[in-house]
Design a protein around this motif. Structure first.
Motif, mmCIF file in Angstrom:
data_model
loop_
_atom_site.group_PDB
_atom_site.id
_atom_site.type_symbol
_atom_site.label_atom_id
_atom_site.label_comp_id
_atom_site.label_asym_id
_atom_site.label_seq_id
_atom_site.Cartn_x
_atom_site.Cartn_y
_atom_site.Cartn_z
ATOM 1 N N ARG A 114 -0.719 13.226 3.575
ATOM 2 C CA ARG A 114 -0.686 14.209 4.646
ATOM 3 C C ARG A 114 -1.523 15.431 4.299
ATOM 4 N N THR A 115 -2.283 15.359 3.228
ATOM 5 C CA THR A 115 -3.194 16.438 2.856
ATOM 6 C C THR A 115 -4.585 15.866 2.668
ATOM 7 N N VAL A 116 -5.578 16.670 2.976
ATOM 8 C CA VAL A 116 -6.955 16.221 2.830
ATOM 9 C C VAL A 116 -7.298 16.124 1.350
ATOM 10 N N PRO A 117 -7.961 15.063 0.886
ATOM 11 C CA PRO A 117 -8.259 14.930 -0.544
ATOM 12 C C PRO A 117 -9.294 15.959 -0.997
ATOM 13 N N PRO B 152 0.826 -1.210 0.000
ATOM 14 C CA PRO B 152 0.000 0.000 0.000
ATOM 15 C C PRO B 152 0.850 1.246 0.000
ATOM 16 N N PRO B 153 0.384 2.317 -0.626
ATOM 17 C CA PRO B 153 1.130 3.584 -0.607
ATOM 18 C C PRO B 153 1.084 4.229 0.765
ATOM 19 N N GLU C 40 -15.092 7.427 1.079
ATOM 20 C CA GLU C 40 -13.904 7.802 0.309
ATOM 21 C C GLU C 40 -12.894 8.562 1.155
ATOM 22 N N LEU C 41 -13.371 9.396 2.063
ATOM 23 C CA LEU C 41 -12.453 10.174 2.896
ATOM 24 C C LEU C 41 -11.623 9.260 3.798
ATOM 25 N N ARG C 42 -12.280 8.330 4.456
ATOM 26 C CA ARG C 42 -11.573 7.415 5.342
ATOM 27 C C ARG C 42 -10.642 6.494 4.556
ATOM 28 N N GLY C 43 -11.079 6.039 3.392
ATOM 29 C CA GLY C 43 -10.254 5.124 2.611
ATOM 30 C C GLY C 43 -9.015 5.797 2.034
ATOM 31 N N SER C 44 -9.151 7.051 1.545
ATOM 32 C CA SER C 44 -8.012 7.729 0.939
ATOM 33 C C SER C 44 -6.941 8.062 1.964
#
Length: 257
Positions: free
Chosen positions: A124-127, A119-120, A209-213
């Motif tokens: 450190r930034t919000v998507p 996994p990458p 999507e927020l939690r997964g990214s």
């Protein structure tokens, strides 16, 4: 027939001598000194070329005057083949030493590339993504920054959200995010005008999507929320994966602006 001596073609005695496979230099060469740097031969090469040019001018004038040209090889002309052979011997010995030298360093192996299946690293930034408002319209998360983003899915975090809104500076948005559609907003107790009114937005992220990214894992149940403190630039300055009280992130929250 007599025994073979220890000449150039002989076999070295046991316990010493030159190893087989590399022949000796011809004895008529005399003592051959091989310099460590080929540039050391530059001076001798210049002298040889000067002698050859001088001899060529002499031969030219002797022909013009009808005099016989001196025959045979002159001592200076013999220095060119000797110089060429010395360079060739030096190059050969250098190659042999480079191959057989026991202490020479082996080339380092190439760095191992990261496998495609791993996994990458977490961002450190919000998507840049849109969440769903109470009326079903999309809301840009980055348009609400700076913000304290609270993932409250499955959490009874009414007290934690209220404490966060009370401690946040004016201009900082408190965003609660759940997977299901948010309920209609309830009336809140206004704060004193001089303190400024906190802005609380309740949004939905049905696909997670927020939690997964951000690789935040799954949300637990109970009075536990995942809190992200995001600066105006989008940088996540603090992450609290299991926040129960505001004291766990109060010091970072008051710095957010």
């Amino acid at each position: 027939m007599g025994s073979m001596g220890n000449g150039n073609g002989g076999t070295p005695p046991d316990g010493g001598g030159r190893s087989e496979g590399v022949p000796d230099l011809p004895p008529e060469w005399g003592v051959v000194v091989i310099p460590d740097d080929l540039s050391d031969l530059a001076e001798e090469s210049a002298v040889v070329r000067k002698d050859l040019r001088r001899q060529a001018r002499r031969d030219t004038w002797r022909r013009r005057l009808g005099w016989p040209v001196r025959g045979g090889a002159t001592p200076s002309s013999l220095r060119i083949p000797l110089l060429i052979m010395s360079v060739a011997v030096l190059a050969t010995l250098t190659s042999l030493f480079a191959v057989a030298w026991p202490g020479r360093q082996q080339p380092l192996p190439p760095p191992v590339a990261r496998q495609s299946g791993s996994p990458p690293a977490p961002s450190r930034t919000v998507p840049a993504l849109d969440l769903i408002d109470v009326d079903g319209s999309p809301v840009s998360l980055r348009g609400l920054l700076p913000a304290a983003v609270m993932l409250t899915d499955g959490c009874d975090c009414t007290r934690l959200v209220a404490d966060t809104a009370a401690a946040a500076k004016p201009g900082v948005t408190v965003v609660t995010v759940t997977k299901t559609s948010p309920p209609p907003p309830r009336a809140s107790t206004p704060r004193a005008p001089d303190l400024g009114a906190p802005s609380v937005r309740t949004l939905a992220d049905p696909t997670g999507e927020l939690r997964g990214s951000l690789q935040l894992g799954t949300q637990g149940t109970g009075q536990v929320a995942t809190v992200l403190l995001v600066a105006r630039t989008g940088e996540i300055i603090s992450t609290v994966p299991a926040a129960q009280t505001i004291e766990q992130f109060r010091s970072d929250l008051v710095k957010l602006s």
